[in-house]
Motif scaffolding. Structure first.
Motif, mmCIF file in Angstrom:
data_model
loop_
_atom_site.group_PDB
_atom_site.id
_atom_site.type_symbol
_atom_site.label_atom_id
_atom_site.label_comp_id
_atom_site.label_asym_id
_atom_site.label_seq_id
_atom_site.Cartn_x
_atom_site.Cartn_y
_atom_site.Cartn_z
ATOM 1 N N LYS A 157 0.495 -12.267 45.007
ATOM 2 C CA LYS A 157 1.012 -10.939 44.664
ATOM 3 C C LYS A 157 0.182 -10.282 43.561
ATOM 4 O O LYS A 157 -0.027 -9.066 43.577
ATOM 5 C CB LYS A 157 2.490 -11.016 44.243
ATOM 6 N N GLU A 192 -3.024 -9.149 45.184
ATOM 7 C CA GLU A 192 -2.701 -7.994 46.030
ATOM 8 C C GLU A 192 -2.565 -6.741 45.172
ATOM 9 O O GLU A 192 -3.099 -5.676 45.500
ATOM 10 C CB GLU A 192 -1.400 -8.268 46.792
ATOM 11 N N TRP A 193 -1.868 -6.849 44.055
ATOM 12 C CA TRP A 193 -1.675 -5.701 43.167
ATOM 13 C C TRP A 193 -3.003 -5.235 42.571
ATOM 14 O O TRP A 193 -3.299 -4.047 42.548
ATOM 15 C CB TRP A 193 -0.678 -6.079 42.063
ATOM 16 N N LEU A 222 -6.134 -5.772 43.704
ATOM 17 C CA LEU A 222 -7.064 -5.244 44.707
ATOM 18 C C LEU A 222 -6.590 -3.918 45.307
ATOM 19 O O LEU A 222 -7.347 -2.953 45.373
ATOM 20 C CB LEU A 222 -7.290 -6.270 45.822
ATOM 21 N N TYR A 223 -5.359 -3.887 45.782
ATOM 22 C CA TYR A 223 -4.901 -2.716 46.514
ATOM 23 C C TYR A 223 -4.465 -1.567 45.605
ATOM 24 O O TYR A 223 -4.716 -0.409 45.904
ATOM 25 C CB TYR A 223 -3.764 -3.081 47.474
ATOM 26 N N ASP A 224 -3.797 -1.870 44.522
ATOM 27 C CA ASP A 224 -3.282 -0.805 43.666
ATOM 28 C C ASP A 224 -4.299 -0.346 42.618
ATOM 29 O O ASP A 224 -4.530 0.852 42.464
ATOM 30 C CB ASP A 224 -2.000 -1.259 42.954
ATOM 31 N N LEU A 281 -8.611 -0.394 44.725
ATOM 32 C CA LEU A 281 -8.776 0.471 45.900
ATOM 33 C C LEU A 281 -7.870 1.685 45.864
ATOM 34 O O LEU A 281 -8.171 2.687 46.495
ATOM 35 C CB LEU A 281 -8.526 -0.350 47.180
ATOM 36 N N TRP A 319 -4.962 2.125 47.314
ATOM 37 C CA TRP A 319 -4.375 2.390 48.615
ATOM 38 C C TRP A 319 -2.874 2.652 48.539
ATOM 39 O O TRP A 319 -2.321 3.320 49.377
ATOM 40 C CB TRP A 319 -4.608 1.221 49.577
ATOM 41 N N ARG A 320 -2.210 2.101 47.570
ATOM 42 C CA ARG A 320 -0.745 2.245 47.477
ATOM 43 C C ARG A 320 -0.434 3.136 46.283
ATOM 44 O O ARG A 320 -0.343 2.682 45.165
ATOM 45 C CB ARG A 320 -0.063 0.905 47.303
ATOM 46 N N LYS A 321 -0.251 4.397 46.520
ATOM 47 C CA LYS A 321 0.088 5.303 45.431
ATOM 48 C C LYS A 321 1.385 6.020 45.703
ATOM 49 O O LYS A 321 1.853 6.254 46.716
ATOM 50 C CB LYS A 321 -1.014 6.324 45.211
#
Length: 127
Positions: free
Chosen positions: A112, A115-116, A118-120, A123, A125-127
């Motif tokens: 987790k 994931e947070w 890398l993605y948040d 990158l 990606w999660r906004k």
């Protein structure tokens, strides 16, 4: 301490005994299938008799005697094993389960977090 002896040379009589034992196994199986019309009692009797004869011939050979000696030594060694008590077994099982749960929580937390990150953060990606 057990001593092991490797013996690669066997006599012709010993080879003949092993060959006869193999032929008796094949004959027992053949008898089982060829005597199918005679009824199950005859069919299974021929199989059991042939396999019993093959076992007797095998155990009369040098290889059979070595197998018996090995089995006796193995049984003697099993008798020397110090088995854990019920309490020790339950404690070790509890330790294993606790470690599994701890590792699962650690891996979940690491997953987790990565994931947070890398993605948040990287990158977005999660906004």
């Amino acid at each position: 301490m057990a001593t092991s002896q490797v013996q690669t040379v066997s006599s012709a009589a010993d080879k003949a005994k092993l060959t006869l034992a193999g032929l008796l196994v094949v004959a027992a199986l053949a008898g089982f299938y060829f005597l199918g019309k005679q009824g199950p009692l005859v069919q299974w009797g021929s199989l059991a008799g042939g396999l019993a004869a093959a076992c007797v011939v095998f155990f009369l050979s040098e290889t059979g005697r070595q197998l018996i000696a090995f089995s006796r030594d193995a049984w003697r060694e099993v008798g020397k094993v110090v088995w854990p008590t019920r309490k020790e077994t339950m404690q070790m099982t509890a330790y294993v389960f606790a470690l599994v749960v701890l590792m699962a929580a650690f891996l979940w937390f690491t997953d987790k977090t990565l994931e947070w990150v890398l993605y948040d953060l990287i990158l977005g990606w999660r906004k």
